[in-house]
Design an enzyme around this catalytic site. Sequence first.
Site, mmCIF file in Angstrom:
data_model
loop_
_atom_site.group_PDB
_atom_site.id
_atom_site.type_symbol
_atom_site.label_atom_id
_atom_site.label_comp_id
_atom_site.label_asym_id
_atom_site.label_seq_id
_atom_site.Cartn_x
_atom_site.Cartn_y
_atom_site.Cartn_z
ATOM 1 N N ASP A 87 0.831 -1.201 0.000
ATOM 2 C CA ASP A 87 0.000 0.000 0.000
ATOM 3 C C ASP A 87 0.875 1.263 0.000
ATOM 4 O O ASP A 87 1.971 1.257 0.561
ATOM 5 C CB ASP A 87 -0.891 -0.027 1.250
ATOM 6 N N ASN A 124 1.381 3.396 -2.944
ATOM 7 C CA ASN A 124 1.965 3.830 -4.229
ATOM 8 C C ASN A 124 1.504 5.232 -4.608
ATOM 9 O O ASN A 124 2.305 6.055 -5.074
ATOM 10 C CB ASN A 124 1.529 2.880 -5.358
ATOM 11 N N ARG A 143 0.350 7.703 -2.649
ATOM 12 C CA ARG A 143 0.914 8.738 -1.774
ATOM 13 C C ARG A 143 2.389 8.979 -2.084
ATOM 14 O O ARG A 143 2.879 10.096 -2.035
ATOM 15 C CB ARG A 143 0.718 8.343 -0.297
ATOM 16 N N ARG A 198 -0.170 9.119 -10.149
ATOM 17 C CA ARG A 198 -0.268 7.864 -9.380
ATOM 18 C C ARG A 198 0.411 6.704 -10.107
ATOM 19 O O ARG A 198 0.977 5.811 -9.499
ATOM 20 C CB ARG A 198 -1.738 7.528 -9.123
ATOM 21 N N SER A 235 -7.082 -5.751 -5.885
ATOM 22 C CA SER A 235 -8.237 -6.291 -5.156
ATOM 23 C C SER A 235 -9.511 -6.142 -5.988
ATOM 24 O O SER A 235 -9.543 -5.351 -6.952
ATOM 25 C CB SER A 235 -8.411 -5.537 -3.829
ATOM 26 N N THR A 236 -10.555 -6.863 -5.611
ATOM 27 C CA THR A 236 -11.833 -6.718 -6.334
ATOM 28 C C THR A 236 -12.306 -5.266 -6.214
ATOM 29 O O THR A 236 -12.892 -4.720 -7.144
ATOM 30 C CB THR A 236 -12.903 -7.689 -5.783
ATOM 31 N N ASN A 286 -10.446 -2.666 -6.208
ATOM 32 C CA ASN A 286 -9.641 -1.805 -7.096
ATOM 33 C C ASN A 286 -10.295 -1.606 -8.472
ATOM 34 O O ASN A 286 -9.965 -0.651 -9.182
ATOM 35 C CB ASN A 286 -8.223 -2.365 -7.291
ATOM 36 N N TRP A 287 -11.243 -2.484 -8.844
ATOM 37 C CA TRP A 287 -11.945 -2.288 -10.124
ATOM 38 C C TRP A 287 -12.717 -0.970 -10.134
ATOM 39 O O TRP A 287 -13.059 -0.457 -11.185
ATOM 40 C CB TRP A 287 -12.930 -3.443 -10.393
ATOM 41 N N ARG A 294 1.798 -5.015 6.125
ATOM 42 C CA ARG A 294 1.133 -3.964 5.346
ATOM 43 C C ARG A 294 1.951 -2.686 5.434
ATOM 44 O O ARG A 294 2.317 -2.246 6.524
ATOM 45 C CB ARG A 294 -0.291 -3.696 5.853
HETATM 46 C C1 FPP Z 1 -1.827 0.333 -3.286
HETATM 47 O O1 FPP Z 1 -1.375 1.641 -3.448
HETATM 48 C C2 FPP Z 1 -1.400 -0.506 -4.350
HETATM 49 C C3 FPP Z 1 -2.188 -1.041 -5.329
HETATM 50 C C4 FPP Z 1 -3.628 -0.798 -5.473
HETATM 51 C C5 FPP Z 1 -1.667 -1.912 -6.330
HETATM 52 C C6 FPP Z 1 -0.393 -2.633 -5.964
HETATM 53 C C7 FPP Z 1 0.354 -2.710 -7.194
HETATM 54 C C8 FPP Z 1 1.691 -2.676 -7.298
HETATM 55 C C9 FPP Z 1 2.636 -2.654 -6.178
HETATM 56 C C10 FPP Z 1 2.299 -2.664 -8.618
HETATM 57 C C11 FPP Z 1 2.532 -4.039 -9.101
HETATM 58 C C12 FPP Z 1 1.303 -4.503 -9.661
HETATM 59 C C13 FPP Z 1 1.157 -5.308 -10.657
HETATM 60 C C14 FPP Z 1 -0.217 -5.411 -11.187
HETATM 61 C C15 FPP Z 1 2.268 -6.058 -11.276
HETATM 62 P P1 FPP Z 1 -2.460 2.769 -3.557
HETATM 63 O O2 FPP Z 1 -2.636 3.082 -4.990
HETATM 64 O O3 FPP Z 1 -3.697 2.347 -2.833
HETATM 65 O O4 FPP Z 1 -1.742 3.934 -2.797
HETATM 66 P P2 FPP Z 1 -2.407 5.063 -1.924
HETATM 67 O O5 FPP Z 1 -3.163 4.373 -0.812
HETATM 68 O O6 FPP Z 1 -1.217 5.838 -1.424
HETATM 69 O O7 FPP Z 1 -3.281 5.839 -2.835
#
Ligand code: FPP
Length: 233
Positions: free
Chosen positions: A13, A15, A17, A26, A58-59, A61-62, A181
């Site tokens: 988690d 990416n 931020r 993002r 995750s589901t 994330n769609w 996490r």
């Molecule tokens: C959470 O960060 C991360 C994800 C939803 C996807 C995880 C994916 C990767 C690490 C890249 C590798 C993936 C593949 C498909 C090869 P967030 O976007 O929720 O971050 P945030 O909470 O800071 O917005």
Amino acid sequence: MSDKLKHIAFIMDGNGRWAAKRGLPRSAGHKKGAEVLQEIVKAAADMEIPCLTFYAFSTENWHRDKAEVDYLMNLLRQYLSSELKEVKERGARIRFIGEREMLASDIVEQMNKIEKETASNEKFTLCIALSYGSRAEIVHAAKNVAADVASGKMRLSDINEQSFASNLYTSGIPDPDLVIRTSGEQRISNYLLWQIAYSEFYFTKTLWPDFSPKELKEIMDDFNTRERRYGKL
Ligand code: FPP
């Protein structure tokens, strides 16, 4: 001293931020996140951790913006076609867990091919959760069991924790000993709900793109000091 660690499950988690902090889109966070995923898999294989699971999509994330979902799917295509090659060569058995029906057919084809090609590898297991949601997984398992009872393949008295778990996507994979996490959030987000009954948890404030093999080693050292009782005295 804890039992020998067999399985670590990661929630990658932070990416978004990470990218926002740098004034980047993002997608830049996801790109860097995918690189870190590669790096951590290699480091964990060197540390001889037998099984790793990563929550890649995750589901839920769609429901993100179409552009972000498309970006993640393309990153996944890239990951499946080239970057997993090295992991395969290192003797990994690769498994995917999640709702395949939701994914594009070319992606599912690649996943099936990789699983088939690596099925007899024994060095370590790399499990990637894609379009995964744990409640859906449990419902799917319950439906399978119900169908087996209805068709007479199974008796009601044959239903127990073991036979039920063999209908989960994770069948044959040991339960996680440790769930990590990143990003400071302290939630499970519908991840491996059945399988984490006795897992230890580690929440780090580090954003996933900043996570490193060094921090993984520190977390394992912490895990090794924990006493696991599984509800016993
Ligand atoms: C959470 O960060 C991360 C994800 C939803 C996807 C995880 C994916 C990767 C690490 C890249 C590798 C993936 C593949 C498909 C090869 P967030 O976007 O929720 O971050 P945030 O909470 O800071 O917005």
